[in-house]
Design an enzyme around this catalytic site. Structure first.
Site, mmCIF file in Angstrom:
data_model
loop_
_atom_site.group_PDB
_atom_site.id
_atom_site.type_symbol
_atom_site.label_atom_id
_atom_site.label_comp_id
_atom_site.label_asym_id
_atom_site.label_seq_id
_atom_site.Cartn_x
_atom_site.Cartn_y
_atom_site.Cartn_z
ATOM 1 C CE LYS A 196 12.245 1.546 -3.423
ATOM 2 N NZ LYS A 196 12.521 1.008 -2.227
ATOM 3 N N GLY A 248 5.516 4.468 -8.897
ATOM 4 C CA GLY A 248 6.385 3.442 -8.952
ATOM 5 C C GLY A 248 5.391 2.130 -8.855
ATOM 6 C CG HIS A 249 3.196 0.880 -5.206
ATOM 7 N ND1 HIS A 249 3.602 1.996 -4.378
ATOM 8 C CD2 HIS A 249 3.751 -0.195 -4.636
ATOM 9 C CE1 HIS A 249 4.262 1.554 -3.374
ATOM 10 N NE2 HIS A 249 4.489 0.133 -3.634
ATOM 11 C CG LEU A 272 -0.817 1.724 -3.856
ATOM 12 C CD1 LEU A 272 -2.069 1.422 -4.882
ATOM 13 C CD2 LEU A 272 0.123 0.507 -3.668
ATOM 14 C CB VAL A 315 9.189 4.837 -11.123
ATOM 15 C CG1 VAL A 315 8.546 6.284 -11.354
ATOM 16 C CG2 VAL A 315 8.512 3.846 -11.923
ATOM 17 C CD GLN A 336 10.403 -7.699 -2.250
ATOM 18 O OE1 GLN A 336 10.444 -7.279 -0.954
ATOM 19 N NE2 GLN A 336 9.867 -6.650 -2.964
ATOM 20 N N GLY A 385 0.992 -1.297 0.053
ATOM 21 C CA GLY A 385 0.069 0.079 -0.001
ATOM 22 C C GLY A 385 0.714 1.245 0.180
HETATM 23 O O1 PAF Z 1 8.052 -4.965 -1.997
HETATM 24 C C1 PAF Z 1 7.044 -4.893 -1.152
HETATM 25 O O2 PAF Z 1 6.132 -3.990 -0.913
HETATM 26 C C2 PAF Z 1 6.875 -5.971 -0.114
HETATM 27 O O3 PAF Z 1 8.297 -6.699 0.218
HETATM 28 C C3 PAF Z 1 5.918 -7.351 -0.713
HETATM 29 C C4 PAF Z 1 6.658 -7.905 -1.972
HETATM 30 C C5 PAF Z 1 4.736 -6.619 -1.252
HETATM 31 C C6 PAF Z 1 5.666 -8.366 0.345
HETATM 32 O O4 PAF Z 1 5.169 -8.050 1.447
#
Ligand code: PAF
Length: 283
Positions: free
Chosen positions: A151, A36-37, A33, A178, A155, A31
């Protein structure tokens, strides 16, 4: 947009989509947002007929001294932004829905080795929380494709490894960073910066760009570059956590002949931990 809070409802809706031969793209988020999202959502829309955005501030990826309680929660605002993009489904479950037995009593996914370095070294357990929730979301949605931002490059690498190791039938797409007009990588955490810190923050990207130019000009003493860059970060007002020049595919230290590099950094400004990275392709 369907706003769904339970796994049963989500799976019913997705079953119907699959029966209608729609492919499904997943965009996992916590969330708050930003552009970038929203870029992740646009990319998802190019790869599938139905896009599920998930909004869940996942407690298991925060350690006790981290900012779980203060993590920005802006549900109404997020809904509006997603509506404007014609998002199909927003899945926003409660913590009990996801971890009915509690996070600590839930089976978890651990990706070895690659999670021991960089952010994994300074945030023990963080990636177990990420891979566990992401694996659960993959299983709940059985999405064809999932989009993650570059970014959080480590991960993304960890998720790729999990998908390969566990043969999860999903395609992972990484979306380029972004940036704000001054170069700062967009992040929900940027909102924690004071006015003064916000003015200093773009130095992080500028230092990465400077290193990139040095490497492209033929500098190969990576240890020396890293040491000098840490001094530059301190002088600019940051507390560096790490700054490394790595091989992009392996997330291991680059050597003289490495071609596809990434310069990857985490540094604290005030009390905000910022991460960033930049690719370098040597010929
Ligand atoms: O990158 C994120 O916002 C979080 O690590 C994710 C991938 C939503 C997992 O909670």
């Amino acid at each position: 947009m369907f706003v769904i809070h339970t796994i049963n409802e989500l799976q019913d809706e997705l079953r119907q989509r699959r029966q209608a031969n729609q492919s499904i793209a997943l965009v996992p988020t916590m969330g708050n947002l930003h552009q970038g999202h929203l870029q992740l959502v646009s990319t998802a829309q190019q790869h599938a007929e139905a896009v599920v955005v998930t909004l869940f501030v996942n407690p298991t990826q925060f350690s006790e001294n981290e900012d779980l309680d203060n993590y920005p929660r802006t549900f109404q605002d997020d809904c509006q932004k997603l509506e404007l993009l014609n998002t199909d489904i927003l899945f926003a479950p409660s913590i009990d829905e996801i971890y009915p037995l509690g996070g600590e009593n839930t089976s978890h996914v651990h990706v070895p080795n690659i999670t021991d370095v960089l952010c994994g070294a300074s945030r023990p357990g963080h990636f177990d929380g990420v891979t566990t929730i992401v694996c659960k979301l993959f299983n709940m949605t059985r999405a064809d494709v999932a989009i993650f931002g570059e970014k959080d490059f480590q991960q993304l690498a960890v998720i790729h490894r999990m998908v390969d190791d566990l043969n999860i039938p999903i395609r992972i797409i990484g979306e380029p960073i972004v940036r704000e007009a001054d170069g700062l990588a967009m992040s929900s955490r940027n909102g924690y910066l004071s006015k003064e810190e916000r003015l200093l923050a773009p130095r992080l990207h500028q230092i990465l760009q400077y290193i990139k130019q040095l490497i492209l000009a033929g500098e190969v003493d990576f240890n020396a570059i890293e040491s000098q860059a840490k001094i530059d970060l301190i002088e600019a007002g940051f507390k560096p956590d790490y700054l490394h020049i790595y091989q992009r595919n392996e997330l291991k230290p680059a050597t003289k002949g490495s071609k596809e590099l990434i310069i990857i950094v985490a540094a604290v400004l005030g009390s905000t931990r910022l991460i960033d990275n930049i690719h370098v392709d040597c010929t």
